[in-house]
Design a protein around this motif. Structure first.
Motif, PDB file in Angstrom:
ATOM      1  N   THR A 161      -5.438   0.743 -10.499  1.00 29.40           N
ATOM      2  CA  THR A 161      -6.633   0.534 -10.086  1.00 29.40           C
ATOM      3  C   THR A 161      -6.793   1.385  -8.982  1.00 29.40           C
ATOM      4  OG1 THR A 161      -6.368  -1.326  -8.698  1.00 29.40           O
ATOM      5  CG2 THR A 161      -7.184  -1.661 -11.098  1.00 29.40           C
ATOM      6  N   PRO A 162      -8.229   2.125  -8.375  1.00 31.26           N
ATOM      7  CA  PRO A 162      -8.140   2.713  -7.235  1.00 31.26           C
ATOM      8  C   PRO A 162      -7.735   1.733  -6.066  1.00 31.26           C
ATOM      9  CG  PRO A 162      -9.886   3.439  -8.646  1.00 31.26           C
ATOM     10  CD  PRO A 162      -9.193   2.130  -9.248  1.00 31.26           C
ATOM     11  N   GLU A 163      -8.172   0.729  -6.106  1.00 29.46           N
ATOM     12  CA  GLU A 163      -8.052  -0.565  -5.014  1.00 29.46           C
ATOM     13  C   GLU A 163      -6.555  -0.635  -4.695  1.00 29.46           C
ATOM     14  OE1 GLU A 163     -12.094  -0.618  -6.763  1.00 29.46           O
ATOM     15  OE2 GLU A 163      -9.924  -0.810  -7.657  1.00 29.46           O
ATOM     16  N   SER A 164      -5.890  -0.909  -5.861  1.00 25.63           N
ATOM     17  CA  SER A 164      -4.494  -1.157  -5.689  1.00 25.63           C
ATOM     18  C   SER A 164      -3.729   0.151  -5.036  1.00 25.63           C
ATOM     19  CB  SER A 164      -3.874  -1.594  -6.828  1.00 25.63           C
ATOM     20  OG  SER A 164      -2.390  -1.937  -6.601  1.00 25.63           O
ATOM     21  N   LEU A 165      -4.033   1.222  -5.721  1.00 24.05           N
ATOM     22  CA  LEU A 165      -3.200   2.448  -5.391  1.00 24.05           C
ATOM     23  C   LEU A 165      -3.575   2.971  -3.570  1.00 24.05           C
ATOM     24  CD1 LEU A 165      -1.275   4.698  -5.985  1.00 24.05           C
ATOM     25  CD2 LEU A 165      -3.303   5.827  -7.046  1.00 24.05           C
ATOM     26  N   ALA A 166      -4.781   2.578  -3.362  1.00 22.38           N
ATOM     27  CA  ALA A 166      -5.352   2.809  -2.144  1.00 22.38           C
ATOM     28  C   ALA A 166      -4.576   2.004  -1.108  1.00 22.38           C
ATOM     29  CB  ALA A 166      -6.889   2.782  -1.878  1.00 22.38           C
ATOM     30  N   ALA A 167      -4.491   0.656  -1.224  1.00 21.00           N
ATOM     31  CA  ALA A 167      -3.625  -0.285  -0.460  1.00 21.00           C
ATOM     32  C   ALA A 167      -2.183   0.230  -0.370  1.00 21.00           C
ATOM     33  CB  ALA A 167      -3.757  -1.655  -1.417  1.00 21.00           C
ATOM     34  N   LYS A 168      -1.456   0.546  -1.359  1.00 25.26           N
ATOM     35  CA  LYS A 168       0.018   0.958  -1.347  1.00 25.26           C
ATOM     36  C   LYS A 168      -0.025   2.285  -0.712  1.00 25.26           C
ATOM     37  CE  LYS A 168       1.357  -2.557  -3.733  1.00 25.26           C
ATOM     38  NZ  LYS A 168       2.187  -3.608  -2.824  1.00 25.26           N
ATOM     39  N   MET A 169      -0.989   3.235  -0.968  1.00 25.73           N
ATOM     40  CA  MET A 169      -0.834   4.455   0.041  1.00 25.73           C
ATOM     41  C   MET A 169      -0.926   3.929   1.592  1.00 25.73           C
ATOM     42  SD  MET A 169      -2.726   7.711  -1.799  1.00 25.73           S
ATOM     43  CE  MET A 169      -4.228   6.620  -2.472  1.00 25.73           C
ATOM     44  N   LEU A 170      -1.899   3.238   1.889  1.00 23.52           N
ATOM     45  CA  LEU A 170      -1.966   2.572   3.488  1.00 23.52           C
ATOM     46  C   LEU A 170      -0.640   2.016   3.688  1.00 23.52           C
ATOM     47  CD1 LEU A 170      -5.496   1.193   3.056  1.00 23.52           C
ATOM     48  CD2 LEU A 170      -4.463   3.128   4.792  1.00 23.52           C
ATOM     49  N   GLU A 171       0.017   1.248   2.815  1.00 24.22           N
ATOM     50  CA  GLU A 171       1.264   0.311   3.165  1.00 24.22           C
ATOM     51  C   GLU A 171       2.512   1.333   3.267  1.00 24.22           C
ATOM     52  OE1 GLU A 171       4.275  -2.859   0.925  1.00 24.22           O
ATOM     53  OE2 GLU A 171       2.178  -2.574   0.281  1.00 24.22           O
ATOM     54  N   ALA A 172       2.540   2.510   2.481  1.00 24.79           N
ATOM     55  CA  ALA A 172       3.717   3.466   2.551  1.00 24.79           C
ATOM     56  C   ALA A 172       3.535   4.098   4.031  1.00 24.79           C
ATOM     57  CB  ALA A 172       3.480   4.562   1.432  1.00 24.79           C
ATOM     58  N   VAL A 173       2.392   4.144   4.539  1.00 25.20           N
ATOM     59  CA  VAL A 173       2.217   5.002   5.987  1.00 25.20           C
ATOM     60  C   VAL A 173       2.435   3.979   7.029  1.00 25.20           C
ATOM     61  CG1 VAL A 173       0.456   5.990   7.348  1.00 25.20           C
ATOM     62  CG2 VAL A 173       0.673   6.591   4.970  1.00 25.20           C
ATOM     63  N   ASN A 174       1.859   2.677   6.817  1.00 22.21           N
ATOM     64  CA  ASN A 174       1.789   1.770   7.862  1.00 22.21           C
ATOM     65  C   ASN A 174       3.104   0.879   8.109  1.00 22.21           C
ATOM     66  OD1 ASN A 174      -0.876   2.625   8.873  1.00 22.21           O
ATOM     67  ND2 ASN A 174      -1.834   1.093   7.442  1.00 22.21           N
ATOM     68  N   ASP A 175       3.898   0.730   6.776  1.00 27.84           N
ATOM     69  CA  ASP A 175       5.050   0.040   7.060  1.00 27.84           C
ATOM     70  C   ASP A 175       5.994   0.836   6.060  1.00 27.84           C
ATOM     71  OD1 ASP A 175       7.025  -1.869   6.883  1.00 27.84           O
ATOM     72  OD2 ASP A 175       5.781  -3.569   5.592  1.00 27.84           O
ATOM     73  N   PRO A 176       6.675   1.767   6.374  1.00 25.48           N
ATOM     74  CA  PRO A 176       7.446   2.845   5.703  1.00 25.48           C
ATOM     75  C   PRO A 176       8.562   2.082   5.139  1.00 25.48           C
ATOM     76  CG  PRO A 176       6.923   3.766   7.527  1.00 25.48           C
ATOM     77  CD  PRO A 176       6.483   2.434   7.610  1.00 25.48           C
ATOM     78  N   VAL A 177       8.872   2.480   3.790  1.00 27.35           N
ATOM     79  CA  VAL A 177      10.196   2.029   3.134  1.00 27.35           C
ATOM     80  C   VAL A 177      11.215   3.220   3.665  1.00 27.35           C
ATOM     81  CG1 VAL A 177      11.274   1.984   0.787  1.00 27.35           C
ATOM     82  CG2 VAL A 177       9.047   1.180   1.034  1.00 27.35           C
ATOM     83  N   LYS A 178      12.539   2.704   4.093  1.00 22.51           N
ATOM     84  CA  LYS A 178      13.463   3.542   4.340  1.00 22.51           C
ATOM     85  C   LYS A 178      14.246   3.863   3.001  1.00 22.51           C
ATOM     86  CE  LYS A 178      17.686   3.806   7.195  1.00 22.51           C
ATOM     87  NZ  LYS A 178      18.413   3.378   8.121  1.00 22.51           N
ATOM     88  N   VAL A 179      14.253   4.883   2.584  1.00 22.38           N
ATOM     89  CA  VAL A 179      14.972   5.253   1.402  1.00 22.38           C
ATOM     90  C   VAL A 179      16.586   5.353   1.445  1.00 22.38           C
ATOM     91  CG1 VAL A 179      15.386   7.260  -0.507  1.00 22.38           C
ATOM     92  CG2 VAL A 179      13.005   6.755   0.589  1.00 22.38           C
TER      93      VAL A 179
END
Length: 403
Positions: A350-368
């Protein structure tokens, strides 16, 4: 990580319908190049058209359009005309059955001549739905069908089971992810079709090569930070969903551009959508790029919005470049690639869920973690294919020590 490697040289034939620029083609080239690089005698057979990509020089390429060759004979032309008109019309969806009968016969003749010249093959890999259909009648214990996605569904109620049985019954199949294997098993079970054998082997990624390519200078240069999307612009990749999600993420505070790399039928429509949403100045459509890795390496995160993914090679490539991934929770191999902490950036479709995950990737990054990509290293994946070769199939002229 490294597994034990085979010490005997194998002779392997890989068959693909076309050698274009898609994921199946890239995975095919990677496997062929890696096996040849290990000293194996690798032959690549392209059934339609001329290759748009060039494998390594130690891979022998054959281009044979068996259907076109057959049409140059009077009996072959008559058969093809009959199958394309009367039989295909009477039995919808059955075109591949009649085509495959003819092509499979020509393939067997070609294979015999090829083995006379080069020696017996130890393994034959047929990759992709198009090649399966053209060679469905080939019955050889050395032959494996590599299923990249479950696309072979037939919707004609009365013919579905017959067509599916024709394509898959009694075949040896390799699925590129457990997700694809589960989906295929469910579909075949519903049609009452049984395989002879099924294995799961992920596609390989040339990790060192990807990292090397990522260091190249490219134009246009886009200054970080930004998000990147790399895929063909086609409906199954759902870029319309991505643009809507990106629009919502910007409204919620996302302040970085989106770089779109890839060409396809949807580009004009997607550019119009971006303009309609008022994000056309923040979305950069770069078109098809031979080397997308520099942009991927510099991105804050890669975003994938697919409806389904056989495995998700671009995700593995991003991880190899230490770039975190946001992806929709699509059927196939997404959850086999994005593991451990990376799974928190998997979104609902859904656009809402994908938008939230994009924000999360920026604000709380995953260390690969390096190990997330290294599981798909060429050496490991090649060995999985080599392990399928029965000892009895190692012919005397190929059972030599590698240098």
């Amino acid at each position: 990580m490294r597994n034990h490697t085979s010490t005997a040289t194998r002779r392997i034939l890989i068959v693909i319908r076309r050698l274009g620029i898609g994921g199946i083609e890239q995975a095919t080239l990677t496997l062929a190049n890696a096996l040849a690089g290990q000293g194996h005698d690798v032959h690549l057979l392209v059934l339609k058209g001329q290759p748009k990509q060039t494998p390594a020089s130690n891979v022998t390429v054959h281009c044979r359009d068996f259907e076109r060759h057959a049409s140059r004979t009077l009996p072959g032309l008559a058969y093809l005309l009959l199958s394309r008109t009367l039989l295909k019309a009477l039995l919808p969806g059955s075109g591949f059955v009649w085509q495959g009968r003819l092509v499979s016969r020509y393939f067997q003749d070609f294979l015999g001549n090829l083995e006379t010249e080069h020696g017996k093959f130890d393994q034959i890999l047929i990759r992709g739905q198009g090649a399966f259909e053209m060679l469905w009648k080939v019955d050889d214990p050395r032959c494996w069908r590599v299923v990249e996605a479950v696309t072979g569904r037939f919707h004609h109620r009365l013919l579905c089971h017959w067509l599916t049985r024709t394509l898959y019954s009694g075949k040896q199949v390799i699925c590129v992810s457990q997700g694809v294997a589960n989906e295929l098993s469910t579909y075949l079970g519903g049609c009452g079709v049984s395989l002879q054998r099924q294995e799961v082997i992920h596609n390989a990624v040339p990790i060192d090569h990807v990292r090397q390519l990522s260091k190249a200078n490219v134009m246009p240069e886009i200054l970080s930070p930004y998000l990147v999307h790399v895929a063909r612009l086609v409906p199954v990749k759902q870029q319309s969903l991505l643009l809507e999600a990106y629009h919502q993420a910007r409204q919620a505070g996302l302040d970085m551009p989106l770089v779109m790399i890839g060409g396809g039928s949807e580009r004009t429509q997607l550019e119009a959508q971006a303009k309609q949403l008022g994000i056309d100045h923040q979305v950069h459509f770069l078109g098809q790029q031979e080397n997308p890795y520099p942009w991927m390496a510099q991105a804050t995160a890669l975003v994938l919005s697919s409806r389904c993914e056989g495995l998700g090679l671009v995700l593995i490539e991003a991880l190899a470049l230490s770039t975190a991934c946001v992806a929709t929770d699509a059927p196939g191999g997404i959850r086999e690639v994005l593991i451990e902490e990376q799974q928190r950036l998997i979104a609902d479709q859904t656009p809402e869920s994908l938008a939230a995950k994009m924000l999360e990737a920026v604000n709380d990054p995953v260390k690969v973690q390096p190990a997330w990509a290294e599981r798909f290293d060429e050496v490991n994946i090649c060995q999985r294919f080599l392990d399928l070769i029965a000892p009895a199939r190692v012919t005397s002229d190929t059972a030599m020590e590698m240098p």
